[in-house]
Write an enzyme that holds these catalytic residues in place. Structure first.
Site, PDB file in Angstrom:
ATOM      1  N   CYS A 139       0.846  -1.193   0.000  1.00 53.61           N
ATOM      2  CA  CYS A 139       0.000   0.000   0.000  1.00 53.61           C
ATOM      3  C   CYS A 139       0.882   1.245   0.000  1.00 53.61           C
ATOM      4  O   CYS A 139       1.173   1.820   1.053  1.00 53.61           O
ATOM      5  CB  CYS A 139      -0.936  -0.009   1.216  1.00 53.61           C
ATOM      6  N   THR A 164     -26.187   1.900  11.221  1.00 50.50           N
ATOM      7  CA  THR A 164     -27.258   1.655  10.254  1.00 50.50           C
ATOM      8  C   THR A 164     -28.070   2.924  10.063  1.00 50.50           C
ATOM      9  O   THR A 164     -28.200   3.745  10.974  1.00 50.50           O
ATOM     10  CB  THR A 164     -28.195   0.517  10.703  1.00 50.50           C
ATOM     11  N   TYR A 165     -28.568   3.077   8.849  1.00 50.02           N
ATOM     12  CA  TYR A 165     -29.490   4.169   8.539  1.00 50.02           C
ATOM     13  C   TYR A 165     -30.849   3.589   8.159  1.00 50.02           C
ATOM     14  O   TYR A 165     -31.706   4.296   7.641  1.00 50.02           O
ATOM     15  CB  TYR A 165     -28.920   5.019   7.394  1.00 50.02           C
ATOM     16  N   ASN A 166     -30.982   2.259   8.374  1.00 48.37           N
ATOM     17  CA  ASN A 166     -32.221   1.541   8.060  1.00 48.37           C
ATOM     18  C   ASN A 166     -32.638   1.709   6.600  1.00 48.37           C
ATOM     19  O   ASN A 166     -33.818   1.856   6.285  1.00 48.37           O
ATOM     20  CB  ASN A 166     -33.360   1.987   8.993  1.00 48.37           C
ATOM     21  N   THR A 167     -31.637   1.690   5.728  1.00 47.81           N
ATOM     22  CA  THR A 167     -31.916   1.763   4.296  1.00 47.81           C
ATOM     23  C   THR A 167     -31.183   0.641   3.569  1.00 47.81           C
ATOM     24  O   THR A 167     -30.153   0.145   4.030  1.00 47.81           O
ATOM     25  CB  THR A 167     -31.456   3.107   3.700  1.00 47.81           C
ATOM     26  N   THR A 219     -31.334  -3.922   8.954  1.00 49.83           N
ATOM     27  CA  THR A 219     -30.197  -4.518   8.242  1.00 49.83           C
ATOM     28  C   THR A 219     -29.287  -5.340   9.155  1.00 49.83           C
ATOM     29  O   THR A 219     -28.214  -5.766   8.737  1.00 49.83           O
ATOM     30  CB  THR A 219     -29.351  -3.419   7.575  1.00 49.83           C
ATOM     31  N   GLU A 275     -23.234   3.237   0.929  1.00 50.92           N
ATOM     32  CA  GLU A 275     -23.476   1.897   1.470  1.00 50.92           C
ATOM     33  C   GLU A 275     -22.285   0.980   1.204  1.00 50.92           C
ATOM     34  O   GLU A 275     -21.956   0.116   2.025  1.00 50.92           O
ATOM     35  CB  GLU A 275     -24.757   1.326   0.865  1.00 50.92           C
TER      36      GLU A 275
END
EC number: 1.11.1.-
Length: 492
Positions: free
Chosen positions: A130, A386-389, A398, A463
């Protein structure tokens, strides 16, 4: 306020650099210096990531006041806003924890001197070739007074650091092979011995930078403009498109159309999301109706562990490390090997016998105060974030998917949770996603944009960055578990 202003200015400059120094087609112009024959560097690529459009990162950074405060903190600590920070901007809660932990590891009171910390970061990043991280920490190493001779190769560093090379190698590529003998060799090396506190600090740094190398490659982080590979002095355009497009993989319109023609249609990828949602619903119903026996769950773990050996990319080729990176480590041919290949058997690591929460956390905190707490907080944020999407869907739980990703990574390292049904992994993670996960975690230097684009095609870039946060934290915890268990066994 001055600090925040300076940070915001640095942020704007780092994101708009293609406009300031770019070619005509990238928005840059020809100033009087160029007309006088002075060579002006031009950025290669567009923005902090080769995989994520710059405008999406710019939009996130501008719309959130919390981000500006984080940028100010980062700018104060490092004197820069690096591209990793600018990509993590999608997830401010995690970024705040990450910056706080990294700042403590590199700059606050601790067992190791500052130049050792940066040199260990160089050693760790170099194992995965790297150059992005190596370049950053070469500059930081020199800034804190490190001896430039050490940068000519590991053999020029003190014997104490050279002795760490074996642990670095095994931890990066085959952590399941670490034993208490590795620990004893470092703690009983006469005048070159490590103390337990120093060793724990070193282990945390090694695991941090192995994992950060995974994030760097997994998200296609672009080189900083002042580093090798971040700029060019070549003419601004070739044929009908600019040099930036060539180096960034964004070729001509015709080529882009050819590439997209071979991809799955938008409607097909939409149905993939719907199918994943349906599988999650069905698995939840199965959980509610019946629970598999311990014997069945153990069997499913072994099946998944065995199958993970055969997950590899068709692009899987050996990557020869460049000399400027390989000189920072020994045994360049040593790399990742699946732990059950060629008849070699490694006992399953049962989390119920040694886990981070009950064992690793307390050991780190005892020998390197407060760091265990910082790392634990970072693990929890990544795991529970989480953003619940999911793609275009909202109000989605999720947790099942996040747990499958985390446990699949640990499964690849031989780590088993007795209370988890590993049959869920094959239901939730398709092959292209598994290829991406395994490559990012085990051989990140082989990640390609094609791999990044091929999984979760309807999901947002934020995401996919979230997925990378799960990958790097699960990997770091797996490495820590093996190393800390070996230290515990040595101590007892």
């Amino acid at each position: 306020m001055r600090l925040a202003t300076a940070a915001n200015e640095a942020y704007a400059a780092s994101l708009a650099v293609s406009e300031l120094l770019g070619c005509k087609q990238c928005g840059g112009g020809h100033g009087p210096d160029e007309e006088l024959g002075i060579r002006i560097p031009r950025p290669l690529g567009h923005g902090p990531s080769r995989f994520i459009p710059e405008k999406e990162i710019l939009q996130v950074g501008n719309e959130d006041a919390q981000m500006h405060a984080l940028f100010a903190d980062s700018f104060a600590a490092l004197g820069r806003l690096d591209n990793i920070t600018l990509v993590m901007v999608f997830h401010p809660q995690y970024l705040e924890s990450f910056l706080k932990t990294q700042h403590y590891l590199l700059q606050m009171d601790g067992p190791l001197p500052l130049h050792y910390r940066h040199y260990i970061g160089i050693m760790a990043a170099a194992r995965h070739q790297c150059s992005y991280l190596v370049n950053l920490h070469v500059n930081d190493f020199l800034h804190v007074g490190g001896d430039p001779k050490w940068l000519n190769g590991l053999e020029n560093a003190p014997q104490k650091l050279q002795n760490l090379g074996e642990l670095n190698k095994v931890l990066a590529h085959r952590p399941w092979l670490i034993t208490k003998e590795h620990i004893e060799g470092l703690l009983k090396a006469e005048e070159h011995s490590w103390s337990l506190a120093e060793l724990v600090h070193a282990v945390v740094l090694l695991t941090h930078y192995h994992s950060l190398a995974s994030f760097t490659f997994g998200c296609g982080i672009s080189p900083e403009i002042h580093c090798d590979g971040g700029h060019t002095f070549r003419p601004p355009s070739v044929s009908n498109y600019c040099i930036c497009d060539i180096t960034n993989g964004n070729h001509s319109v015709d080529e882009m159309q050819v590439n997209s023609a071979g991809n799955v249609s938008v409607s097909d990828s939409f149905f993939e999301v719907e199918a994943l949602m349906e599988k999650m619903r069905q698995l939840q119903e199965c959980r509610d109706e019946e629970e598999a026996s311990q014997e069945e769950m153990a069997s499913r773990f072994e099946i998944e562990k065995r199958e993970s050996m055969f997950v590899f990319s068709s692009d899987d080729e050996e990557v020869t490390p460049a000399r400027d990176v390989s000189r920072h480590f020994e045994d360049t041919s040593y790399g990742y090997k699946d732990f059950s290949r060629h008849g070699m058997h490694v006992p399953t690591f049962r989390v119920q016998d040694y886990c981070w929460e009950d064992h690793g956390y307390s050991l780190v905190n005892r020998l390197y105060p407060d760091v265990g707490q910082l790392i634990d907080e970072k693990f929890h944020i990544a795991y529970n974030l989480t953003y619940n999407t999911m793609a275009m869907h909202k109000d989605v739980d999720t947790s099942m998917l996040r747990r499958a990703i985390w446990n699949y990574i640990h499964c690849m390292f031989g780590i088993r949770y007795d209370d988890y049904d590993y049959g869920e992994i094959n239901q939730l993670l398709d092959r292209s996603f598994k290829v991406y996960i395994k490559t990012v975690v085990c051989t990140p230097e082989k990640v390609t944009k094609r791999m990044y684009d091929s999984f979760w095609r309807q999901f947002k870039h934020s995401e996919k960055v979230h997925v990378n946060l799960l990958l790097i934290e699960a990997r770091m915890q797996a490495e820590l578990l093996y190393a800390l268990r070996a230290i515990t066994r040595y101590m007892t």
